[in-house]
Each structure stands twice: as C-alpha cells, then as structure tokens.
Design a protein around this motif. Structure first.
Motif, PDB file in Angstrom:
ATOM      1  N   ASP A  25      27.144  59.046  33.490  1.00 21.72           N
ATOM      2  CA  ASP A  25      28.339  59.576  34.155  1.00 21.72           C
ATOM      3  C   ASP A  25      28.732  58.724  35.360  1.00 21.72           C
ATOM      4  OD1 ASP A  25      28.758  61.677  32.368  1.00 21.72           O
ATOM      5  OD2 ASP A  25      27.547  63.086  33.540  1.00 21.72           O
ATOM      6  N   GLU A  26      27.761  58.394  36.200  1.00 19.49           N
ATOM      7  CA  GLU A  26      28.064  57.581  37.381  1.00 19.49           C
ATOM      8  C   GLU A  26      28.504  56.178  36.984  1.00 19.49           C
ATOM      9  OE1 GLU A  26      26.196  56.083  41.629  1.00 19.49           O
ATOM     10  OE2 GLU A  26      24.924  57.222  40.269  1.00 19.49           O
ATOM     11  N   ALA A  27      27.879  55.602  35.969  1.00 18.67           N
ATOM     12  CA  ALA A  27      28.254  54.258  35.517  1.00 18.67           C
ATOM     13  C   ALA A  27      29.691  54.233  35.009  1.00 18.67           C
ATOM     14  CB  ALA A  27      27.297  53.780  34.430  1.00 18.67           C
ATOM     15  N   VAL A  28      30.106  55.263  34.289  1.00 17.21           N
ATOM     16  CA  VAL A  28      31.481  55.346  33.785  1.00 17.21           C
ATOM     17  C   VAL A  28      32.449  55.564  34.945  1.00 17.21           C
ATOM     18  CG1 VAL A  28      33.043  56.772  32.400  1.00 17.21           C
ATOM     19  CG2 VAL A  28      30.890  55.969  31.428  1.00 17.21           C
ATOM     20  N   LEU A  29      32.073  56.363  35.921  1.00 14.35           N
ATOM     21  CA  LEU A  29      32.898  56.533  37.114  1.00 14.35           C
ATOM     22  C   LEU A  29      33.117  55.181  37.802  1.00 14.35           C
ATOM     23  CD1 LEU A  29      34.285  58.232  39.383  1.00 14.35           C
ATOM     24  CD2 LEU A  29      32.019  58.367  40.428  1.00 14.35           C
ATOM     25  N   ILE A  30      32.044  54.435  37.993  1.00 10.04           N
ATOM     26  CA  ILE A  30      32.137  53.111  38.618  1.00 10.04           C
ATOM     27  C   ILE A  30      33.020  52.188  37.789  1.00 10.04           C
ATOM     28  CG2 ILE A  30      30.811  51.028  39.188  1.00 10.04           C
ATOM     29  CD1 ILE A  30      28.516  52.965  40.026  1.00 10.04           C
ATOM     30  N   ALA A  31      32.866  52.216  36.474  1.00 10.35           N
ATOM     31  CA  ALA A  31      33.692  51.373  35.601  1.00 10.35           C
ATOM     32  C   ALA A  31      35.170  51.727  35.742  1.00 10.35           C
ATOM     33  CB  ALA A  31      33.250  51.518  34.145  1.00 10.35           C
ATOM     34  N   ASN A  32      35.490  52.999  35.810  1.00  9.94           N
ATOM     35  CA  ASN A  32      36.882  53.411  35.955  1.00  9.94           C
ATOM     36  C   ASN A  32      37.455  53.008  37.308  1.00  9.94           C
ATOM     37  OD1 ASN A  32      37.534  54.557  33.394  1.00  9.94           O
ATOM     38  ND2 ASN A  32      36.233  56.299  33.898  1.00  9.94           N
ATOM     39  N   VAL A  33      36.645  53.095  38.363  1.00  9.31           N
ATOM     40  CA  VAL A  33      37.087  52.632  39.680  1.00  9.31           C
ATOM     41  C   VAL A  33      37.307  51.119  39.646  1.00  9.31           C
ATOM     42  CG1 VAL A  33      36.338  52.281  42.075  1.00  9.31           C
ATOM     43  CG2 VAL A  33      36.022  54.515  40.988  1.00  9.31           C
ATOM     44  N   TRP A  34      36.372  50.388  39.065  1.00  9.49           N
ATOM     45  CA  TRP A  34      36.472  48.926  38.979  1.00  9.49           C
ATOM     46  C   TRP A  34      37.729  48.523  38.212  1.00  9.49           C
ATOM     47  CZ3 TRP A  34      36.753  44.991  35.457  1.00  9.49           C
ATOM     48  CH2 TRP A  34      36.390  43.711  35.884  1.00  9.49           C
ATOM     49  N   MET A  35      37.967  49.165  37.075  1.00 12.69           N
ATOM     50  CA  MET A  35      39.146  48.862  36.268  1.00 12.69           C
ATOM     51  C   MET A  35      40.429  49.205  37.033  1.00 12.69           C
ATOM     52  SD  MET A  35      38.300  47.577  33.246  1.00 12.69           S
ATOM     53  CE  MET A  35      39.743  47.903  32.233  1.00 12.69           C
ATOM     54  N   THR A  36      40.464  50.344  37.705  1.00 12.85           N
ATOM     55  CA  THR A  36      41.636  50.730  38.490  1.00 12.85           C
ATOM     56  C   THR A  36      41.924  49.693  39.568  1.00 12.85           C
ATOM     57  OG1 THR A  36      41.261  53.089  38.077  1.00 12.85           O
ATOM     58  CG2 THR A  36      42.611  52.518  39.991  1.00 12.85           C
ATOM     59  N   ASN A  37      40.880  49.176  40.196  1.00 12.98           N
ATOM     60  CA  ASN A  37      41.037  48.176  41.258  1.00 12.98           C
ATOM     61  C   ASN A  37      41.530  46.824  40.750  1.00 12.98           C
ATOM     62  OD1 ASN A  37      40.373  49.938  43.292  1.00 12.98           O
ATOM     63  ND2 ASN A  37      38.210  49.411  43.258  1.00 12.98           N
ATOM     64  N   GLN A  38      41.529  46.621  39.436  1.00 15.69           N
ATOM     65  CA  GLN A  38      42.059  45.374  38.882  1.00 15.69           C
ATOM     66  C   GLN A  38      43.590  45.385  38.866  1.00 15.69           C
ATOM     67  OE1 GLN A  38      39.845  42.859  38.475  1.00 15.69           O
ATOM     68  NE2 GLN A  38      38.497  44.489  39.210  1.00 15.69           N
ATOM     69  N   GLN A  39      44.188  46.542  39.125  1.00 16.38           N
ATOM     70  CA  GLN A  39      45.644  46.703  39.191  1.00 16.38           C
ATOM     71  C   GLN A  39      46.335  46.180  37.924  1.00 16.38           C
ATOM     72  OE1 GLN A  39      46.657  44.881  42.956  1.00 16.38           O
ATOM     73  NE2 GLN A  39      46.003  46.692  44.063  1.00 16.38           N
ATOM     74  N   TYR A  56      31.774  47.319  29.095  1.00 17.07           N
ATOM     75  CA  TYR A  56      30.847  46.314  29.628  1.00 17.07           C
ATOM     76  C   TYR A  56      30.596  46.521  31.110  1.00 17.07           C
ATOM     77  CZ  TYR A  56      31.302  43.788  25.224  1.00 17.07           C
ATOM     78  OH  TYR A  56      31.292  43.432  23.905  1.00 17.07           O
ATOM     79  N   VAL A  57      31.633  46.905  31.840  1.00 16.93           N
ATOM     80  CA  VAL A  57      31.456  47.179  33.271  1.00 16.93           C
ATOM     81  C   VAL A  57      30.556  48.402  33.455  1.00 16.93           C
ATOM     82  CG1 VAL A  57      32.629  47.855  35.401  1.00 16.93           C
ATOM     83  CG2 VAL A  57      33.601  46.064  33.966  1.00 16.93           C
ATOM     84  N   ALA A  58      30.715  49.425  32.631  1.00 16.54           N
ATOM     85  CA  ALA A  58      29.862  50.616  32.718  1.00 16.54           C
ATOM     86  C   ALA A  58      28.403  50.243  32.467  1.00 16.54           C
ATOM     87  CB  ALA A  58      30.321  51.676  31.721  1.00 16.54           C
ATOM     88  N   ARG A  59      28.162  49.427  31.454  1.00 12.27           N
ATOM     89  CA  ARG A  59      26.781  49.009  31.164  1.00 12.27           C
ATOM     90  C   ARG A  59      26.198  48.246  32.348  1.00 12.27           C
ATOM     91  NH1 ARG A  59      25.790  45.557  25.912  1.00 12.27           N
ATOM     92  NH2 ARG A  59      27.018  44.062  27.099  1.00 12.27           N
ATOM     93  N   GLU A  60      26.996  47.362  32.936  1.00 11.25           N
ATOM     94  CA  GLU A  60      26.543  46.592  34.098  1.00 11.25           C
ATOM     95  C   GLU A  60      26.322  47.513  35.298  1.00 11.25           C
ATOM     96  OE1 GLU A  60      24.996  43.162  35.059  1.00 11.25           O
ATOM     97  OE2 GLU A  60      26.085  43.347  33.187  1.00 11.25           O
ATOM     98  N   ALA A  61      27.199  48.491  35.470  1.00 12.07           N
ATOM     99  CA  ALA A  61      27.068  49.447  36.577  1.00 12.07           C
ATOM    100  C   ALA A  61      25.795  50.270  36.450  1.00 12.07           C
ATOM    101  CB  ALA A  61      28.286  50.356  36.628  1.00 12.07           C
ATOM    102  N   ALA A  62      25.433  50.635  35.228  1.00 14.20           N
ATOM    103  CA  ALA A  62      24.211  51.414  35.008  1.00 14.20           C
ATOM    104  C   ALA A  62      22.968  50.633  35.423  1.00 14.20           C
ATOM    105  CB  ALA A  62      24.113  51.830  33.540  1.00 14.20           C
ATOM    106  N   LYS A  63      23.064  49.297  35.378  1.00 15.79           N
ATOM    107  CA  LYS A  63      21.947  48.437  35.798  1.00 15.79           C
ATOM    108  C   LYS A  63      22.020  48.096  37.285  1.00 15.79           C
ATOM    109  CE  LYS A  63      22.879  45.372  32.529  1.00 15.79           C
ATOM    110  NZ  LYS A  63      22.794  44.138  31.726  1.00 15.79           N
ATOM    111  N   GLY A  64      23.044  48.624  37.978  1.00 17.14           N
ATOM    112  CA  GLY A  64      23.190  48.349  39.406  1.00 17.14           C
ATOM    113  C   GLY A  64      23.916  47.057  39.714  1.00 17.14           C
ATOM    114  N   GLY A  65      24.589  46.468  38.709  1.00 11.76           N
ATOM    115  CA  GLY A  65      25.223  45.174  38.885  1.00 11.76           C
ATOM    116  C   GLY A  65      26.651  45.200  39.388  1.00 11.76           C
ATOM    117  N   ILE A  66      27.246  46.380  39.560  1.00 12.87           N
ATOM    118  CA  ILE A  66      28.622  46.505  40.045  1.00 12.87           C
ATOM    119  C   ILE A  66      28.594  47.351  41.311  1.00 12.87           C
ATOM    120  CG2 ILE A  66      30.966  47.298  39.500  1.00 12.87           C
ATOM    121  CD1 ILE A  66      30.097  45.094  37.624  1.00 12.87           C
ATOM    122  N   TYR A  67      29.323  46.918  42.315  1.00 13.47           N
ATOM    123  CA  TYR A  67      29.368  47.606  43.606  1.00 13.47           C
ATOM    124  C   TYR A  67      27.966  47.845  44.151  1.00 13.47           C
ATOM    125  CZ  TYR A  67      34.275  48.479  42.557  1.00 13.47           C
ATOM    126  OH  TYR A  67      35.588  48.342  42.249  1.00 13.47           O
ATOM    127  N   GLY A  68      27.117  46.874  43.960  1.00 10.32           N
ATOM    128  CA  GLY A  68      25.759  46.963  44.474  1.00 10.32           C
ATOM    129  C   GLY A  68      25.665  46.361  45.869  1.00 10.32           C
TER     130      GLY A  68
END
Length: 125
Positions: A25-39, A56-68
């Motif tokens: 759930d948190e990884a998908v939230l992060i992915a949606n924020v990341w995608m939204t920020n791409q404008q 792919y961003v969600a998978r990376e976020a789950a590993k701590g690789g986005i907004y870390g």
C-alpha cells in the motif's frame, strides 16, 4: 494526487511477489505521488506505459529506492593514505537514480516536456 496505479494492477503487471504484502500500500502511494510529480499531461485513456512505469516505481519504492535518504551539502571529499589519494566532488543536488526509477523515466520520456524533447507529445492509442 492522481491515482495512476493500484496494488492489484501492480500485482497483475509484476506478479504478486513484487513486494511483501505489508509494504504494498505504501509503495503504491509513493508511486502515485512520484508519477503525479512528473506533471504528465492530462490524457484519456491513460497510456499503458504510464501504468507500467508506475508499477516499476512501486516495486522500487517497496525496496526503499524512491524518496529515500538524500545527501545534501557534500561538495568535496578527499581521502589520502600515504602516496595514494582519492577525491570526489558532487553538486549539492547530486542524486542517484535507481534502475527502476530510470526505467520508469524512460517509459515516460515521450510525455515529459523537459526530458522528452521540449514539447509534450501525445501518443494516439
């Protein structure tokens, strides 16, 4: 925030083992924020590449690789041991882009103005 992807859609695209269930759930939230920020431009229907990029961003976020953790302020680092020395200089906005984030940016490139050639281009589907 725009919802580009859901947990169920990431499971369908990447298989259910892309992350531990308690992190999805948190990884998908992060992915949606990341995608939204791409404008990205407003387009309907949403291109399949956007869903895949978000997955792919969600998978990376789950590993701590986005907004870390981010490193700011380091402009120079030097180490010397006897006659051997090493030096690194980074800009204050230095950032390491993970493989998943890099792939997502590549998928989105046609729609990203600054990264994709200047003018937003919309693909006909």
């Amino acid at each position: 925030m725009i919802e580009y992807i859901t947990v169920e859609e990431v499971d369908a695209l990447l298989g259910s083992s892309w992350s531990a269930a308690d992190k999805k759930d948190e990884a998908v939230l992060i992915a949606n924020v990341w995608m939204t920020n791409q404008q990205l431009p407003d387009t309907d229907p949403m291109p399949e590449e956007w869903k895949r990029a978000a997955a792919y961003v969600a998978r990376e976020a789950a590993k701590g690789g986005i907004y870390g953790q981010a490193e700011y302020g380091l402009m120079s680092k030097s180490v010397q041991a006897g006659d051997v020395s090493s030096s690194k200089t980074f800009a204050s906005n230095h950032k390491i882009v993970s493989a998943g984030e890099s792939l997502a940016l590549a998928l989105l490139k046609p729609w990203l103005g600054g990264l994709g050639g200047g003018v937003f281009m919309l693909k006909r589907i």
